[in-house]
Motif scaffolding. Structure first.
Motif, PDB file in Angstrom:
ATOM      1  N   VAL A  61     -36.555  10.176  20.021  1.00  0.00           N
ATOM      2  CA  VAL A  61     -36.294   9.711  21.376  1.00  0.00           C
ATOM      3  C   VAL A  61     -35.682  10.849  22.170  1.00  0.00           C
ATOM      4  N   THR A  62     -36.283  11.139  23.315  1.00  0.00           N
ATOM      5  CA  THR A  62     -35.753  12.132  24.242  1.00  0.00           C
ATOM      6  C   THR A  62     -35.226  11.395  25.460  1.00  0.00           C
ATOM      7  N   HIS A  83     -28.368   7.118  19.476  1.00  0.00           N
ATOM      8  CA  HIS A  83     -28.423   8.127  18.414  1.00  0.00           C
ATOM      9  C   HIS A  83     -28.328   7.464  17.031  1.00  0.00           C
ATOM     10  N   ARG A  84     -27.429   6.534  16.882  1.00  0.00           N
ATOM     11  CA  ARG A  84     -27.278   5.823  15.595  1.00  0.00           C
ATOM     12  C   ARG A  84     -28.532   5.019  15.262  1.00  0.00           C
ATOM     13  N   THR A  85     -29.053   4.302  16.235  1.00  0.00           N
ATOM     14  CA  THR A  85     -30.249   3.479  16.027  1.00  0.00           C
ATOM     15  C   THR A  85     -31.429   4.343  15.593  1.00  0.00           C
ATOM     16  N   THR A  94     -32.550  13.431  21.402  1.00  0.00           N
ATOM     17  CA  THR A  94     -32.281  14.658  22.135  1.00  0.00           C
ATOM     18  C   THR A  94     -32.008  14.300  23.590  1.00  0.00           C
ATOM     19  N   LEU A  95     -31.005  14.934  24.173  1.00  0.00           N
ATOM     20  CA  LEU A  95     -30.730  14.808  25.602  1.00  0.00           C
ATOM     21  C   LEU A  95     -31.294  16.048  26.269  1.00  0.00           C
ATOM     22  N   THR A  96     -31.967  15.877  27.388  1.00  0.00           N
ATOM     23  CA  THR A  96     -32.564  17.017  28.079  1.00  0.00           C
ATOM     24  C   THR A  96     -32.371  16.899  29.582  1.00  0.00           C
ATOM     25  N   VAL A 114     -22.651  16.049  18.988  1.00  0.00           N
ATOM     26  CA  VAL A 114     -23.237  15.019  18.136  1.00  0.00           C
ATOM     27  C   VAL A 114     -24.747  14.902  18.354  1.00  0.00           C
ATOM     28  N   ILE A 115     -25.146  14.967  19.616  1.00  0.00           N
ATOM     29  CA  ILE A 115     -26.557  14.820  19.998  1.00  0.00           C
ATOM     30  C   ILE A 115     -27.005  16.142  20.619  1.00  0.00           C
ATOM     31  N   PRO A 116     -28.119  16.709  20.149  1.00  0.00           N
ATOM     32  CA  PRO A 116     -28.604  17.965  20.736  1.00  0.00           C
ATOM     33  C   PRO A 116     -28.897  17.816  22.236  1.00  0.00           C
ATOM     34  N   VAL A 117     -28.462  18.812  23.012  1.00  0.00           N
ATOM     35  CA  VAL A 117     -28.739  18.876  24.438  1.00  0.00           C
ATOM     36  C   VAL A 117     -29.554  20.134  24.684  1.00  0.00           C
ATOM     37  N   VAL A 118     -30.747  19.972  25.243  1.00  0.00           N
ATOM     38  CA  VAL A 118     -31.623  21.108  25.472  1.00  0.00           C
ATOM     39  C   VAL A 118     -32.118  21.126  26.912  1.00  0.00           C
ATOM     40  N   PRO A 119     -32.492  22.332  27.420  1.00  0.00           N
ATOM     41  CA  PRO A 119     -33.101  22.403  28.746  1.00  0.00           C
ATOM     42  C   PRO A 119     -34.440  21.681  28.766  1.00  0.00           C
ATOM     43  N   VAL A 120     -34.873  21.270  29.935  1.00  0.00           N
ATOM     44  CA  VAL A 120     -36.133  20.536  30.084  1.00  0.00           C
ATOM     45  C   VAL A 120     -37.300  21.312  29.496  1.00  0.00           C
TER      46      VAL A 120
END
Length: 123
Positions: A61-62, A83-85, A94-96, A114-120
């Motif tokens: 899931v993004t 994130h847990r689910t 991933t958060l973007t 905790v949750i990866p954060v990446v550029p778009v």
């Protein structure tokens, strides 16, 4: 199938800045999009997203934050729950696209540890 959760009665008007959440299939699993100011008042939309993902096959899931202008602690809690689910099913969250106040809120809360954060461009 795209599930679009909108606060407007007439969806033909498109997105506004009042805060909306939608969940749609993507090439890697699912994409959750936040638009405008998203806060506790959007909890019903989050519940619909979780219901959609609970019935889904294991998938990544993004969360696309590129159109979000504000998030509050209830949204941060939803990210952790998401994130847990997804992790339990063997997927990755991933958060973007987080910039400005949204990126700062995520960083101050430590969600980015905790949750990866990446550029778009990397999703």
């Amino acid at each position: 199938m795209t599930q679009r959760f909108s606060i407007t009665a007439d969806e033909s008007t498109g997105w506004d800045n009042a805060g909306q959440v939608r969940c749609e299939p993507s090439w890697s699993g699912y994409r959750v999009v936040l638009v405008g100011e998203v806060d506790l008042t959007r909890s019903a939309e989050w519940e619909q997203v979780f219901a959609t993902l609970a019935d889904a096959d294991p998938a990544d899931v993004t969360v696309d934050l590129s159109a979000a202008t504000f998030i509050d602690s209830s949204v941060l809690g939803a990210f952790v729950r998401l994130h847990r689910t997804v992790s339990v099913r063997g997927g990755e969250t991933t958060l973007t696209g987080a910039v400005g106040p949204v990126a700062r809120t995520i960083s101050l809360a430590g969600i980015d540890r905790v949750i990866p954060v990446v550029p778009v461009s990397e999703t």
